[in-house]
Write a protein that holds these residues in place. Structure first.
Motif, short mmCIF file in Angstrom:
data_model
loop_
_atom_site.label_atom_id
_atom_site.label_comp_id
_atom_site.label_asym_id
_atom_site.label_seq_id
_atom_site.Cartn_x
_atom_site.Cartn_y
_atom_site.Cartn_z
N LYS A 54 9.76 -9.42 -13.93
CA LYS A 54 10.54 -8.23 -13.64
C LYS A 54 11.49 -8.45 -12.45
CE LYS A 54 11.79 -3.93 -13.96
NZ LYS A 54 12.66 -3.50 -15.07
N ASN B 242 13.95 -11.07 -15.73
CA ASN B 242 14.47 -10.03 -16.63
C ASN B 242 14.57 -8.71 -15.88
OD1 ASN B 242 15.38 -8.73 -18.90
ND2 ASN B 242 13.38 -8.70 -19.94
N GLY C 206 15.32 -5.43 -17.84
CA GLY C 206 14.51 -5.20 -19.03
C GLY C 206 13.69 -3.92 -18.92
N ARG C 207 12.78 -3.76 -19.83
CA ARG C 207 11.95 -2.55 -19.86
C ARG C 207 11.01 -2.51 -18.66
NH1 ARG C 207 7.73 -3.98 -24.78
NH2 ARG C 207 7.36 -6.16 -24.18
N LEU C 208 10.50 -1.31 -18.40
CA LEU C 208 9.58 -1.13 -17.30
C LEU C 208 8.28 -1.90 -17.54
CD1 LEU C 208 9.98 2.73 -16.74
CD2 LEU C 208 10.95 0.88 -15.34
N THR D 274 5.35 -0.88 -16.96
CA THR D 274 4.35 0.01 -17.54
C THR D 274 4.54 0.24 -19.03
OG1 THR D 274 5.70 1.89 -16.81
CG2 THR D 274 3.88 1.22 -15.38
N ASP D 275 5.69 -0.21 -19.56
CA ASP D 275 5.91 -0.11 -21.01
C ASP D 275 5.37 -1.33 -21.75
OD1 ASP D 275 7.15 2.34 -20.77
OD2 ASP D 275 9.18 1.47 -20.59
N ARG D 276 4.90 -2.28 -21.00
CA ARG D 276 4.43 -3.53 -21.62
C ARG D 276 2.91 -3.52 -21.73
NH1 ARG D 276 7.69 -8.47 -18.85
NH2 ARG D 276 6.71 -9.50 -20.65
#
Length: 315
Positions: free
Chosen positions: A258, A262, A265-267, A269-271
């Motif tokens: 993160k 990336n 990219g997405r958070l 907590t979304d992974r």
């Protein structure tokens, strides 16, 4: 004294006189010095009155009466503590164990120098479905788990060198695994003898299918205690460290990804990896704490009475 016969019992009033006379006949014909210790595990019939009557007629008869039913393991523990013979024989009170086996069991301990000899009821007169098949499965699992090569762990007819019973702690429902307890204590010369099994003459069996379920649970317990009972941190601490390390590595990877790889990219907590890492680290911490608490409890515990004796005879 040559032999102590330890007999735990629960509601076996019909068989006690016949069993005593049979044992006394075998002992006297072989000129053994002996004692017979009956442990009344909270009987609600006239078993204790029978024991009192026998003790008045025969000084070799001794009795222990529990305040209530505490279980066979506790009864054996009490009998072992009082036994004075060089060889201790245990048998059930329902006449399914044959006292004629006692002289050969005695010789296997004294002459052949076994620490423990377990009876093997090779031919049984019990129900095939409710007792024989579950018993075979139970014994197979016990052999594989414990490493003790016996065909019948649960046979009540066993012979012990006095040093064995004075140095093992039979508690809970561990009477099924006395050979395993003996092995863990360092008594490795364990033998087996095929013994005659007889159909129950009086009353009904006190054991149901639940004893096999409990037996498997006790098997897991004794496996754990034999390996980690004195060092719980070695198991729980190791599992905790490994799981925490795995979770920490996952979390570190997610953080690096993160912050540097990336950024847009997405958070995190979304992974799903985030929740895997978080859960693993929490479980690892809990395992570690469990091991730590186990060590504290082990070092601060005090032994308590596991049974209460109401009355004793001839001790």
């Amino acid at each position: 004294m040559n032999i102590s016969v330890v007999i735990p019992l629960l509601n076996e009033q019909e068989s006690l006189t016949e069993l005593h006379d049979w044992i006394a006949k075998v002992m006297q014909s072989n000129r053994f010095s002996y004692e017979i210790i009956f442990i009344d595990d909270g009987s609600t019939d006239d078993s204790w009155l029978k024991i009192m009557t026998l003790s008045q007629k025969d000084d070799s008869v001794k009795g222990i009466r529990f305040l209530k039913n505490f279980g066979k393991s506790q009864a054996l523990h009490a009998g072992f503590a009082k036994a004075e013979g060089d060889v201790i024989i245990t048998m059930d009170a329902d006449l399914q164990d044959n006292p004629e086996e006692i002289p050969e069991l005695y010789n296997m301990i004294v002459v052949e120098k076994y620490d423990l000899v377990s009876g093997w009821k090779k031919k049984r007169y019990d129900s095939v479905i409710s007792k024989n098949l579950p018993s075979k499965l139970f014994n197979w699992a016990a052999r594989k788990t414990s490493g003790v090569k016996l065909n019948d762990f649960n046979c009540g007819l066993k012979a012990y060198n006095k040093n064995v019973v004075k140095n093992i702690d039979v508690n809970g429902e561990m009477h099924r695994y006395i050979p395993v307890l003996a092995k863990n204590a360092g008594f490795t010369n364990i033998g087996e003898k095929v013994v005659q099994h007889q159909a129950r003459k009086y009353g009904e069996t006190k054991f149901g299918m639940d004893r096999f379920i409990n037996g498997f649970l006790d098997l897991i317990t004794i496996w754990f205690i034999s390996r980690f009972g004195r060092r719980p941190m070695h198991l729980f601490g190791a599992l905790g460290v490994i799981m925490f390390a795995v979770g920490f590595i996952f979390a570190t990877y997610l953080g690096i990804d993160k912050l540097f790889l990336n950024k847009v990219g997405r958070l995190i907590t979304d992974r799903p990896q985030f929740y895997i890492a978080l859960t693993t680290m929490i479980l690892g911490s809990q395992f570690f704490i469990a091991g730590f608490l186990g060590e504290i409890i082990l070092r601060t515990k005090q032994d308590k009475n596991r049974y209460l004796i109401k009355q004793e005879l001839n001790f």
